[in-house]
Design a protein around this motif. Structure first.
Motif, PDB file in Angstrom:
ATOM      1  N   ILE A 296     -16.006  -2.878   8.210  1.00 29.25           N
ATOM      2  CA  ILE A 296     -16.981  -2.344   7.257  1.00 29.25           C
ATOM      3  C   ILE A 296     -18.386  -2.516   7.838  1.00 29.25           C
ATOM      4  O   ILE A 296     -18.802  -3.619   8.193  1.00 29.25           O
ATOM      5  N   TRP A 297     -19.120  -1.394   7.904  1.00 27.96           N
ATOM      6  CA  TRP A 297     -20.518  -1.393   8.326  1.00 27.96           C
ATOM      7  C   TRP A 297     -21.412  -1.137   7.122  1.00 27.96           C
ATOM      8  O   TRP A 297     -21.091  -0.318   6.263  1.00 27.96           O
ATOM      9  N   ARG A 298     -22.547  -1.814   7.092  1.00 29.52           N
ATOM     10  CA  ARG A 298     -23.557  -1.634   6.046  1.00 29.52           C
ATOM     11  C   ARG A 298     -24.816  -1.118   6.742  1.00 29.52           C
ATOM     12  O   ARG A 298     -25.425  -1.830   7.540  1.00 29.52           O
ATOM     13  N   SER A 326     -29.683   5.574  -3.627  1.00 31.07           N
ATOM     14  CA  SER A 326     -30.136   6.964  -3.528  1.00 31.07           C
ATOM     15  C   SER A 326     -29.895   7.562  -2.144  1.00 31.07           C
ATOM     16  O   SER A 326     -30.542   8.517  -1.763  1.00 31.07           O
ATOM     17  N   GLY A 327     -28.939   6.994  -1.409  1.00 30.10           N
ATOM     18  CA  GLY A 327     -28.646   7.459  -0.058  1.00 30.10           C
ATOM     19  C   GLY A 327     -29.182   6.547   1.021  1.00 30.10           C
ATOM     20  O   GLY A 327     -28.851   6.688   2.191  1.00 30.10           O
ATOM     21  N   GLY A 328     -30.003   5.569   0.647  1.00 29.05           N
ATOM     22  CA  GLY A 328     -30.622   4.677   1.621  1.00 29.05           C
ATOM     23  C   GLY A 328     -29.724   3.560   2.102  1.00 29.05           C
ATOM     24  O   GLY A 328     -30.050   2.882   3.082  1.00 29.05           O
ATOM     25  N   LEU A 329     -28.608   3.338   1.422  1.00 32.29           N
ATOM     26  CA  LEU A 329     -27.618   2.356   1.859  1.00 32.29           C
ATOM     27  C   LEU A 329     -26.293   3.081   2.025  1.00 32.29           C
ATOM     28  O   LEU A 329     -25.775   3.660   1.069  1.00 32.29           O
ATOM     29  N   VAL A 330     -25.761   3.064   3.234  1.00 36.03           N
ATOM     30  CA  VAL A 330     -24.514   3.744   3.531  1.00 36.03           C
ATOM     31  C   VAL A 330     -23.470   2.704   3.924  1.00 36.03           C
ATOM     32  O   VAL A 330     -23.681   1.914   4.851  1.00 36.03           O
ATOM     33  N   TRP A 331     -22.364   2.691   3.197  1.00 32.88           N
ATOM     34  CA  TRP A 331     -21.235   1.831   3.534  1.00 32.88           C
ATOM     35  C   TRP A 331     -20.217   2.676   4.294  1.00 32.88           C
ATOM     36  O   TRP A 331     -19.825   3.748   3.823  1.00 32.88           O
ATOM     37  N   VAL A 332     -19.805   2.200   5.467  1.00 33.49           N
ATOM     38  CA  VAL A 332     -18.899   2.954   6.325  1.00 33.49           C
ATOM     39  C   VAL A 332     -17.734   2.077   6.747  1.00 33.49           C
ATOM     40  O   VAL A 332     -17.923   0.952   7.218  1.00 33.49           O
ATOM     41  N   SER A 333     -16.528   2.608   6.572  1.00 36.50           N
ATOM     42  CA  SER A 333     -15.302   1.932   6.999  1.00 36.50           C
ATOM     43  C   SER A 333     -14.797   2.600   8.270  1.00 36.50           C
ATOM     44  O   SER A 333     -14.655   3.822   8.320  1.00 36.50           O
ATOM     45  N   GLU A 342     -18.724   0.178  17.410  1.00 38.99           N
ATOM     46  CA  GLU A 342     -20.079  -0.355  17.429  1.00 38.99           C
ATOM     47  C   GLU A 342     -21.053   0.525  18.199  1.00 38.99           C
ATOM     48  O   GLU A 342     -22.162   0.816  17.718  1.00 38.99           O
ATOM     49  N   ALA A 343     -20.660   1.001  19.372  1.00 41.00           N
ATOM     50  CA  ALA A 343     -21.576   1.819  20.175  1.00 41.00           C
ATOM     51  C   ALA A 343     -21.940   3.117  19.457  1.00 41.00           C
ATOM     52  O   ALA A 343     -23.099   3.552  19.469  1.00 41.00           O
ATOM     53  N   ILE A 344     -20.968   3.733  18.788  1.00 37.68           N
ATOM     54  CA  ILE A 344     -21.203   4.995  18.087  1.00 37.68           C
ATOM     55  C   ILE A 344     -22.103   4.780  16.873  1.00 37.68           C
ATOM     56  O   ILE A 344     -23.017   5.565  16.605  1.00 37.68           O
ATOM     57  N   VAL A 345     -21.853   3.709  16.128  1.00 34.98           N
ATOM     58  CA  VAL A 345     -22.692   3.394  14.969  1.00 34.98           C
ATOM     59  C   VAL A 345     -24.125   3.129  15.413  1.00 34.98           C
ATOM     60  O   VAL A 345     -25.083   3.643  14.823  1.00 34.98           O
ATOM     61  N   ARG A 346     -24.288   2.340  16.465  1.00 31.23           N
ATOM     62  CA  ARG A 346     -25.641   2.041  16.952  1.00 31.23           C
ATOM     63  C   ARG A 346     -26.350   3.310  17.444  1.00 31.23           C
ATOM     64  O   ARG A 346     -27.554   3.491  17.215  1.00 31.23           O
ATOM     65  N   GLN A 347     -25.631   4.199  18.109  1.00 23.69           N
ATOM     66  CA  GLN A 347     -26.230   5.452  18.569  1.00 23.69           C
ATOM     67  C   GLN A 347     -26.704   6.301  17.390  1.00 23.69           C
ATOM     68  O   GLN A 347     -27.789   6.889  17.435  1.00 23.69           O
ATOM     69  N   TYR A 355     -30.777   0.483  10.191  1.00 27.77           N
ATOM     70  CA  TYR A 355     -30.369  -0.887  10.531  1.00 27.77           C
ATOM     71  C   TYR A 355     -28.916  -1.025  10.136  1.00 27.77           C
ATOM     72  O   TYR A 355     -28.564  -0.806   8.975  1.00 27.77           O
ATOM     73  N   ALA A 356     -28.051  -1.353  11.078  1.00 25.11           N
ATOM     74  CA  ALA A 356     -26.612  -1.451  10.811  1.00 25.11           C
ATOM     75  C   ALA A 356     -26.129  -2.883  10.983  1.00 25.11           C
ATOM     76  O   ALA A 356     -26.402  -3.513  12.014  1.00 25.11           O
ATOM     77  N   THR A 357     -25.391  -3.381   9.994  1.00 26.45           N
ATOM     78  CA  THR A 357     -24.802  -4.715  10.044  1.00 26.45           C
ATOM     79  C   THR A 357     -23.292  -4.593   9.919  1.00 26.45           C
ATOM     80  O   THR A 357     -22.793  -3.906   9.028  1.00 26.45           O
ATOM     81  N   LEU A 358     -22.581  -5.265  10.791  1.00 22.98           N
ATOM     82  CA  LEU A 358     -21.123  -5.301  10.718  1.00 22.98           C
ATOM     83  C   LEU A 358     -20.736  -6.372   9.708  1.00 22.98           C
ATOM     84  O   LEU A 358     -20.746  -7.556  10.002  1.00 22.98           O
ATOM     85  N   ILE A 359     -20.407  -5.938   8.496  1.00 23.10           N
ATOM     86  CA  ILE A 359     -20.138  -6.865   7.406  1.00 23.10           C
ATOM     87  C   ILE A 359     -18.748  -7.468   7.501  1.00 23.10           C
ATOM     88  O   ILE A 359     -18.558  -8.660   7.221  1.00 23.10           O
ATOM     89  N   ARG A 360     -17.764  -6.669   7.912  1.00 20.78           N
ATOM     90  CA  ARG A 360     -16.392  -7.184   7.982  1.00 20.78           C
ATOM     91  C   ARG A 360     -15.714  -6.706   9.242  1.00 20.78           C
ATOM     92  O   ARG A 360     -15.726  -5.507   9.548  1.00 20.78           O
ATOM     93  N   ALA A 361     -15.109  -7.621   9.971  1.00 22.60           N
ATOM     94  CA  ALA A 361     -14.336  -7.284  11.170  1.00 22.60           C
ATOM     95  C   ALA A 361     -13.581  -8.531  11.606  1.00 22.60           C
ATOM     96  O   ALA A 361     -13.965  -9.659  11.256  1.00 22.60           O
ATOM     97  N   PRO A 362     -12.507  -8.371  12.382  1.00 23.10           N
ATOM     98  CA  PRO A 362     -11.800  -9.539  12.899  1.00 23.10           C
ATOM     99  C   PRO A 362     -12.728 -10.417  13.738  1.00 23.10           C
ATOM    100  O   PRO A 362     -13.717  -9.952  14.304  1.00 23.10           O
TER     101      PRO A 362
END
Length: 405
Positions: A296-298, A326-333, A342-347, A355-362
């Protein structure tokens, strides 16, 4: 102290002694409340754990001043119950991470401050740090620091208060926090717009936010197809005011949507319990929390850029997503395999801002990628300098947010 040690101080002075002893011994500390958000950030590398669980209880409550203070280990549910008994609440609607992490860990008030943990009402009331008016904490030298105040008319040091919020324990061990609070709204109603695609949903939410009707929540949850998508816009306040404003807002948005009628399947209203249940789901990331084995990315970005960020990621990865703020926070699974995209999200974030934070991952993924958004050169230097000022020997949560912090 060793890996099995858990320091549970019963007082602020005892916490200061534990940190001073750890500093003298060169022992690094992981800071925890009740571990509800232990899965966020780089895995702990510290030699011992320091828990706020022994620092619990409401230390000040002035309903007439709308101010409450509590020790850091106080369960959030206890503080919220205390406020509810007087018809008051925290303004920033802190999320419950249980759905994300598949546990029932009880959040503490210190934990929500350390994470700056803020929910859907942030677009109206501000973040956790905006409601925080006072903090007490112990820095990495073992010194007790007091900043801010305990009543609104006697508040100083607000910049330092805001600095501690969102520092994830890297600057100090929080012992007490003070919030300004607000009355519970008498009524709430959610306008539900059906069948909008992402771009038109964000346009509708931004149009609502620019209206004079006092929107306190704006989210968009795509369905299996556009026809199943729901766009949610919440109003709160007195019953009379909400009834008047929801009628006006509905007319206002329907006129806006009529200019581009494609992909709009009508609207409906949710009141009271139905509205609250819907927003609890948005607050707690329920739409994409399962299956638990996905990352999960925030992502925070400009509201109008949210669909661009999603499109850039979805063009390369299999994702699920929804929007808040209002669209300013996107949650992505995403898949948690490899580096969780990670590289694609950062790009995507670099191209469109955010600003992307990896909220959940192994744990293996969190060990190998930057969990928090990497800082630019000047900002990274400021972060390292702040860490040195508060924790010169880097014994508090070393590396949880980034190397050197």
């Amino acid at each position: 102290m060793d890996n099995e040690t858990v320091g549970i101080p019963a007082s602020e002075a005892e916490a200061a002694d534990i940190i001073s002893t750890a500093r003298d011994a060169g022992v690094r500390l992981t800071i925890t409340g009740r571990a509800s958000k232990a899965g966020i950030g780089h895995p702990a590398t510290a030699g011992a754990r320091l828990s706020s669980a022994g620092l619990s209880g409401i230390s000040l409550y002035e309903p007439s001043e709308m101010v409450i203070a509590a020790h850091a280990g106080t369960p959030l549910s206890e503080l919220e119950a205390h406020l509810a008994a007087s018809g008051q609440r925290l303004t920033f609607e802190p999320p419950n991470p249980a759905a994300l992490f598949g546990n029932d860990g009880e959040q503490t008030v210190g934990g929500i401050v350390a994470a700056n943990w803020s929910g859907p009402r942030r677009i109206q009331a501000g973040a956790c740090r905006d409601s925080l008016i006072g903090v007490r904490f112990v820095n990495g030298r073992g010194e007790v620091v007091k900043t801010g105040g305990r009543v609104m008319k006697n508040v100083t040091g607000l910049d330092l208060v805001k600095l501690v919020a969102g520092s994830w324990g890297t600057l100090g061990f929080i012992t007490e926090v003070t919030f300004k609070v607000a009355p519970v709204a008498e009524a709430e109603t959610t306008l539900v717009l059906a069948g909008l695609d992402d771009r038109r949903a964000v346009a509708a939410m931004c149009h609502a936010m620019g209206s004079p009707y006092g929107v306190s929540g704006a989210a968009h949850v795509p369905g299996e197809g556009t026809a199943d998508a729901l766009t949610l816009i919440r109003l709160e306040g007195s019953a009379f005011s909400v009834a008047h404003r929801i009628r006006a807002l509905t007319d206002y948005l329907i006129e806006h949507l009529a200019e581009n009628p494609a992909n709009h399947n009508g609207h409906s209203l949710l009141d009271a319990d139905d509205s609250r249940a819907m927003w609890v789901g948005v607050r707690d990331c329920v739409p994409i929390a399962r299956p638990q084995d996905r990352a999960i990315w925030r992502i925070s970005t400009a509201p109008t850029r949210g669909p661009d960020v999603v499109h850039a990621i979805a063009s390369q990865l299999d994702i699920r997503h929804f929007y808040d703020w209002s669209g300013g926070l996107v949650w992505v699974s995403t898949s948690s395999k490899g580096n969780a995209g990670e590289a694609i999200v950062r790009q995507a974030v670099a191209a469109h801002g955010g600003y992307a934070t990896l909220i959940r991952a192994p744990m293996s993924v969190r060990e190998s990628v930057p969990v928090f958004q990497p800082s630019s050169g000047p900002l990274a230097r400021i972060s390292v300098d702040l860490k040195r000022a508060f924790d010169p020997d880097a014994i508090l949560e070393p590396g949880r947010m980034a190397a050197g912090v």
